[in-house]
Motif scaffolding. Structure first.
Motif, PDB file in Angstrom:
ATOM      1  N   LEU A 220       0.822  -1.214   0.000  1.00 24.45           N
ATOM      2  CA  LEU A 220       0.000   0.000   0.000  1.00 24.45           C
ATOM      3  C   LEU A 220       0.852   1.258   0.000  1.00 24.45           C
ATOM      4  N   ARG A 221       0.421   2.249  -0.770  1.00 24.62           N
ATOM      5  CA  ARG A 221       0.961   3.604  -0.653  1.00 24.62           C
ATOM      6  C   ARG A 221      -0.176   4.494  -0.178  1.00 24.62           C
ATOM      7  N   ILE A 222       0.013   5.137   0.949  1.00 26.45           N
ATOM      8  CA  ILE A 222      -1.049   5.948   1.555  1.00 26.45           C
ATOM      9  C   ILE A 222      -0.630   7.412   1.522  1.00 26.45           C
ATOM     10  N   VAL A 242      -7.730  11.125   2.324  1.00 31.21           N
ATOM     11  CA  VAL A 242      -6.798  10.002   2.203  1.00 31.21           C
ATOM     12  C   VAL A 242      -6.942   9.357   0.823  1.00 31.21           C
ATOM     13  N   ARG A 243      -5.785   9.043   0.237  1.00 30.02           N
ATOM     14  CA  ARG A 243      -5.760   8.276  -1.011  1.00 30.02           C
ATOM     15  C   ARG A 243      -4.872   7.054  -0.784  1.00 30.02           C
ATOM     16  N   VAL A 252      -6.714   2.412  -7.035  1.00 33.53           N
ATOM     17  CA  VAL A 252      -6.665   3.633  -6.230  1.00 33.53           C
ATOM     18  C   VAL A 252      -8.046   3.922  -5.650  1.00 33.53           C
ATOM     19  N   VAL A 253      -8.101   4.199  -4.352  1.00 34.01           N
ATOM     20  CA  VAL A 253      -9.340   4.631  -3.701  1.00 34.01           C
ATOM     21  C   VAL A 253      -9.033   5.884  -2.904  1.00 34.01           C
TER      22      VAL A 253
END
Length: 355
Positions: A220-222, A242-243, A252-253
């Motif tokens: 994950l990249r946050i 937040v992405r 991507v969310v």
């Protein structure tokens, strides 16, 4: 039928034994899985026992009938046989329907995404109308709706909106709504009174939990950033948006509609789990050569499933040729009738394949 039902009951009783096994009790995930399977089988097993009981009573009465010479006793035994034989066809039909393989996701809550398609501002307005339709429908069933992420359209409605629906067997009902919805009407923004065709896509995803899908932290990249839009003094000063990017799939969310960064991150993880779970389901179905689980048609985002025609006061579901009134369906009043017809067609198709 008798042998098949006996094996089913034996398997159910084996599940009951496993639920009492200390090794299973000490493993919450395994216990939850077995308990859910046990609960899902309980109604079928009850009917199976009733059916086998009726067969045993018929056999016993026939045996006694051969051994007795008393007229009154013969009459009583024949009445018992006739009564039990009358039960069998209805029980058999019920059991056949219950033996149709169920969708393992039917019990789950859902995450629904509505996205404006072709049609400019009118498509956004239509997306908003669909969201309002589902809100009314959910309220009528005592379901709860939680908005996860929304991008409003300037003319009204939404460019995109994602929301969660919680309640009893939500996915078993809402899954039939996946696909392209098309509206034909005179837009509010149209001054010449011309009819325009616009679309919106609806994706209905079963909510996935940790048991369903494993997401590794290193995948994950946050990113956090300042929220934008209405929201008071904290907007553009607090990193509450937040992405999350799932690196292996580049999924991507993002969300900025929660009150805190912790809440927003949890919402994003719910959305991510649901999307990755959908990808896994589609992979499994492709391998099996199957269509989307338990849906009439493919139910994907490229398939036109329903047309809402305002001038003709008609809504047509193209999968089964069902017609309803424009206001009746869009206001949510007769939407249950459309979904019930889809579910009935789905059951009939599966029953025909199973026979």
């Amino acid at each position: 039928m008798r042998d098949k039902l006996k094996k089913l009951i034996e398997a159910y009783e084996e599940l009951e034994k496993r639920m009492m096994d200390p090794a299973v009790v000490s493993d919450p995930k395994e216990y939850a899985r077995i308990a859910k399977e046990h609960a899902n089988q309980s109604e079928l097993v009850e009917k199976a026992r009733e059916y086998l009981g009726a067969l045993d009573d018929i056999d016993a009465a026939k045996e006694m009938l051969r051994e007795t010479s008393e007229p009154d006793e013969k009459e009583m035994l024949q009445a018992d046989i006739s009564e039990n034989e009358a039960k069998l066809p209805g029980l058999e039909d019920t059991i056949k329907v219950m033996l149709i393989p169920g969708d393992p996701n039917d019990e789950k809550d859902t995450i629904v995404e509505i996205r404006a398609g072709v049609g400019g501002d009118e498509a956004g307005i239509f997306a908003g109308d669909l969201f309002a339709m589902y809100e009314r429908f959910a309220a009528s069933r005592r379901w709860k709706v939680e908005v996860l992420s929304a991008s409003p359209s300037e003319a009204g409605g939404y460019k995109t909106i994602e929301f969660k629906v919680l309640g009893d067997k939500v996915y078993s009902v809402m899954k039939y709504e996946s696909g392209v919805h098309r509206v034909q009407r005179v837009p509010k923004t149209e001054s010449q009174g011309r009819i325009q065709t616009s679309t919106a896509t609806v994706a209905v995803l079963p909510e996935a939990d940790d048991i369903d899908i494993d997401i590794k932290d290193e995948d994950l990249r946050i990113d956090t950033y300042c929220a934008s839009g209405p929201g008071g003094q904290g907007v553009n000063t607090t990193y509450s948006a937040v992405r999350i990017t799932h690196l292996p799939t580049n999924t991507v969310v993002q969300s900025q509609d929660q009150r805190s960064q912790i809440q927003t991150r949890e919402v994003c993880m719910q959305m991510l789990r649901a999307r990755l779970y959908e990808v896994e389901l589609e992979r499994q179905q492709a391998e099996q050569g199957a269509s989307r689980l338990a849906q009439i048609g493919h139910g994907n985002r490229s398939e036109k499933i329903r047309t809402y025609n305002q001038p003709q006061d008609r809504v047509t579901d193209h999968r089964i040729g069902f017609n309803g009134t424009y206001n009746g369906v869009l206001l949510g009043d007769t939407l249950p009738s459309v979904i019930e017809a889809l579910a009935a067609a789905d059951r009939a198709e599966k029953l025909a394949q199973a026979v």
